[in-house]
Design an enzyme around this catalytic site. Structure first.
Site, PDB file in Angstrom:
ATOM      1  N   HIS A 255       0.830  -1.204   0.000  1.00  9.97           N
ATOM      2  CA  HIS A 255       0.000   0.000   0.000  1.00  9.97           C
ATOM      3  C   HIS A 255       0.869   1.260   0.000  1.00  9.97           C
ATOM      4  O   HIS A 255       0.661   2.174  -0.820  1.00  9.97           O
ATOM      5  CB  HIS A 255      -0.905  -0.021   1.234  1.00  9.97           C
ATOM      6  CG  HIS A 255      -1.822   1.138   1.358  1.00  9.97           C
ATOM      7  ND1 HIS A 255      -3.145   1.099   0.990  1.00  9.97           N
ATOM      8  CD2 HIS A 255      -1.616   2.393   1.837  1.00  9.97           C
ATOM      9  CE1 HIS A 255      -3.711   2.268   1.221  1.00  9.97           C
ATOM     10  NE2 HIS A 255      -2.799   3.079   1.745  1.00  9.97           N
ATOM     11  N   GLU A 256       1.826   1.308   0.900  1.00 10.56           N
ATOM     12  CA  GLU A 256       2.682   2.503   0.992  1.00 10.56           C
ATOM     13  C   GLU A 256       3.599   2.637  -0.224  1.00 10.56           C
ATOM     14  O   GLU A 256       3.951   3.749  -0.616  1.00 10.56           O
ATOM     15  CB  GLU A 256       3.482   2.486   2.287  1.00 10.56           C
ATOM     16  CG  GLU A 256       2.635   2.483   3.560  1.00 10.56           C
ATOM     17  CD  GLU A 256       1.607   3.603   3.629  1.00 10.56           C
ATOM     18  OE1 GLU A 256       1.818   4.656   2.994  1.00 10.56           O
ATOM     19  OE2 GLU A 256       0.581   3.415   4.307  1.00 10.56           O
ATOM     20  N   HIS A 259       1.751   4.695  -2.712  1.00 10.14           N
ATOM     21  CA  HIS A 259       1.889   6.134  -2.450  1.00 10.14           C
ATOM     22  C   HIS A 259       3.266   6.632  -2.892  1.00 10.14           C
ATOM     23  O   HIS A 259       3.402   7.677  -3.547  1.00 10.14           O
ATOM     24  CB  HIS A 259       1.724   6.400  -0.954  1.00 10.14           C
ATOM     25  CG  HIS A 259       0.320   6.391  -0.464  1.00 10.14           C
ATOM     26  ND1 HIS A 259      -0.658   7.214  -0.963  1.00 10.14           N
ATOM     27  CD2 HIS A 259      -0.280   5.645   0.511  1.00 10.14           C
ATOM     28  CE1 HIS A 259      -1.805   6.993  -0.318  1.00 10.14           C
ATOM     29  NE2 HIS A 259      -1.600   6.040   0.578  1.00 10.14           N
ATOM     30  N   GLU A 285      -4.576   7.942  -2.962  1.00 10.90           N
ATOM     31  CA  GLU A 285      -5.106   6.691  -2.442  1.00 10.90           C
ATOM     32  C   GLU A 285      -5.471   5.728  -3.558  1.00 10.90           C
ATOM     33  O   GLU A 285      -5.408   4.507  -3.389  1.00 10.90           O
ATOM     34  CB  GLU A 285      -6.320   6.967  -1.557  1.00 10.90           C
ATOM     35  CG  GLU A 285      -6.699   5.826  -0.645  1.00 10.90           C
ATOM     36  CD  GLU A 285      -5.624   5.475   0.370  1.00 10.90           C
ATOM     37  OE1 GLU A 285      -5.626   4.335   0.876  1.00 10.90           O
ATOM     38  OE2 GLU A 285      -4.763   6.338   0.661  1.00 10.90           O
TER      39      GLU A 285
END
Length: 490
Positions: A255-256, A259, A285
């Site tokens: 997930h990170e 980003h 997001e």
């Protein structure tokens, strides 16, 4: 030099100082000594005072009036600087410094209260922050809606009523799917066992590399609440480790990475300008969620991950890759938003959105927040919150003043649904690559169509250009119903 050149030179220094302030925040969440909290709060307040003074410098207005931008990028830079200038000028310098100081202090107070399951140790601090955020919103709103004024920091142009209508439209299909899934006869097994910290971190690094993370411009650290920080040549990621749940670590990392690769993928020419960062948190997001879910939790990538985890941990409690895929996507009525499955994740966001709108509007007092959270969670999820760390204390956002941030998570999921449909059509061999642990074809499509543009285009325009279609909430539930209908044999 022209007026625009003077404006750009000044802005580059402001952006560089903001990067330094961001690094202080990263340090506080990862390696700063616990005893340095008060010192860091003063440092952050001092940095915010300097930044606020620069962002409201009267010369900016003079340069903007005289500037003659010649290209699309220059025009957009001037537009974004003007927007920031006028918004910053409405917020008193004293208030900006107070918010920076209080939110820096509050991070440590929240973390300890969460660790000790002691909401009474944090809620008075939250009340102070809420008062400051209401004051800021009043300065920005100019008589308009207070929540909209804060939301505009994270998703420019979005309005709370529009988001509420979007959520109301999405909720029935999400709730119906959840009920069907939880009532299905076929229920995947949970993953059981002990998964050593160091082995999880090694696997997390392997997963980050599979999704194209540039280790020459980044690093992986541990934080209470995973986040990413920075951009251009230095964008760092964090994760957390639970030795009974390796998915927490691995998928937080992926997930990170989403980003971070967004920030690292922005055109180098935009560095230290308003174009050199993600255009909105909703778009941000969309990148983290499409990495984590549509690619990372898909059957192709989980087949590859099953082999890596089996080798690393000497076998797993699930029988094969198909069972592992179902386990990765297992739907359970859990408490924690960051660990929530795709079916229920947006329902977590809707809860927070409604509560924080009520807090900002004064319809809900902080002293009543714990009771309101628990009652709403029981109503929405059918489970009573067992302890505050699994309820009102679980998220860092309110402690750092991020009111208006939560709905961008669900907007990001909507954007990701649209992008995934377009990406799959454009990259038909994506699953074959993911099955080899290579997310590159999908990452490259996203970099070309979303990431490289940075702040050049407004959020909705960026997504609609990338997908060649109007933004619609429908692709997301369509995808969820197809995926979980197959897993649960609905």
């Amino acid at each position: 030099m022209s007026a625009f050149d003077d404006l750009l030179a000044f802005q580059r220094q402001t952006e560089a100082l903001a990067s330094v302030a961001g690094r202080l925040g990263w340090d506080q969440e990862t390696v700063m000594p616990r005893g340095a909290t008060e010192q860091r709060a003063e440092e952050m307040a001092a940095m915010e005072s300097v930044l606020h003074e620069r962002r409201t410098d009267p010369r900016i207005g003079e340069w903007l009036a005289a500037a003659q931008p010649g290209t699309e990028a220059e025009t957009r830079i001037a537009e974004l600087i003007a927007r920031d200038f006028h918004r910053s000028a409405r917020v008193p310098a004293r208030l900006a410094a107070d918010i920076a100081r209080q939110t820096s202090l509050a991070q440590g107070i929240w973390a300890e209260a969460r660790a000790n399951d002691a909401p009474q140790d944090f809620l008075p601090t939250l009340d102070n922050i809420l008062m400051l955020m209401r004051e800021k919103a009043a300065h920005l709103a100019d008589g308009g809606d207070l929540y909209d004024a804060l939301l505009d920091d994270y998703e420019p142009g979005a309005r709370g009523d529009d988001i509420a209508a979007l959520f109301d439209a999405m909720r029935p299909r999400l709730v119906a799917l959840r009920e069907d899934v939880l009532g299905a006869d076929a229920q995947p097994a949970a993953l059981s066992g002990h998964f050593a910290h160091d082995t999880q971190i090694r696997l997390a690094r392997t997963c980050a590399s599979a999704f194209g993370y540039d280790w020459s411009r980044g690093r992986l650290d541990i934080a209470v609440h995973p986040f990413s920080s920075g951009g251009w040549q230095d964008s760092r990621i964090t994760t957390r480790v639970v030795e009974t749940d390796p998915f927490n670590c691995l998928y937080s990392t992926i997930h990170e990475v989403g980003h971070s690769t967004y920030e690292l993928g922005i055109d180098d020419d935009y560095a230290f300008t308003p174009l050199g960062r993600g255009v909105s948190m909703g778009v941000h997001e969309s990148q983290s969620r499409i990495y984590e879910n549509q690619m990372g939790r898909g059957r192709a990538f989980t087949g590859w991950l099953y082999q890596r985890m089996s080798e690393a941990f000497g076998g797993l409690s699930v029988a094969d890759a198909d069972a592992f895929y179902a386990t990765v996507n297992r739907v359970t009525p859990g408490y924690i938003r960051t660990e929530a499955d795709e079916v229920q994740y947006n329902l977590h966001i809707m809860l927070r959105f409604d509560l924080e709108r009520d807090l900002i509007a004064g319809r809900l007092d902080v002293e009543d927040l714990l009771e309101a959270w628990n009652a709403r969670f029981l109503r929405d999820f059918g489970v009573a919150v067992d302890r505050p760390a699994n309820g009102v204390l679980q998220d860092v956002h309110w402690s750092v003043g991020l009111f208006g941030y939560f709905p961008t998570y669900a907007l990001g999921n909507v954007y990701a649904g649209c992008l995934n449909a377009a990406m799959r059509a454009a990259v038909p061999d994506l699953d074959a690559a993911l099955a080899r642990g290579e997310a590159g074809p999908g990452v490259e499509w996203l970099r070309e169509n979303v990431q490289r543009h940075g702040g050049l285009l407004p959020p909705r325009t960026l997504i609609e250009n990338a997908t060649a279609a109007a933004i619609s909430p429908e692709p997301l539930p369509d995808y969820l119903e197809a995926k979980f209908g197959e897993i649960y044999r609905l």
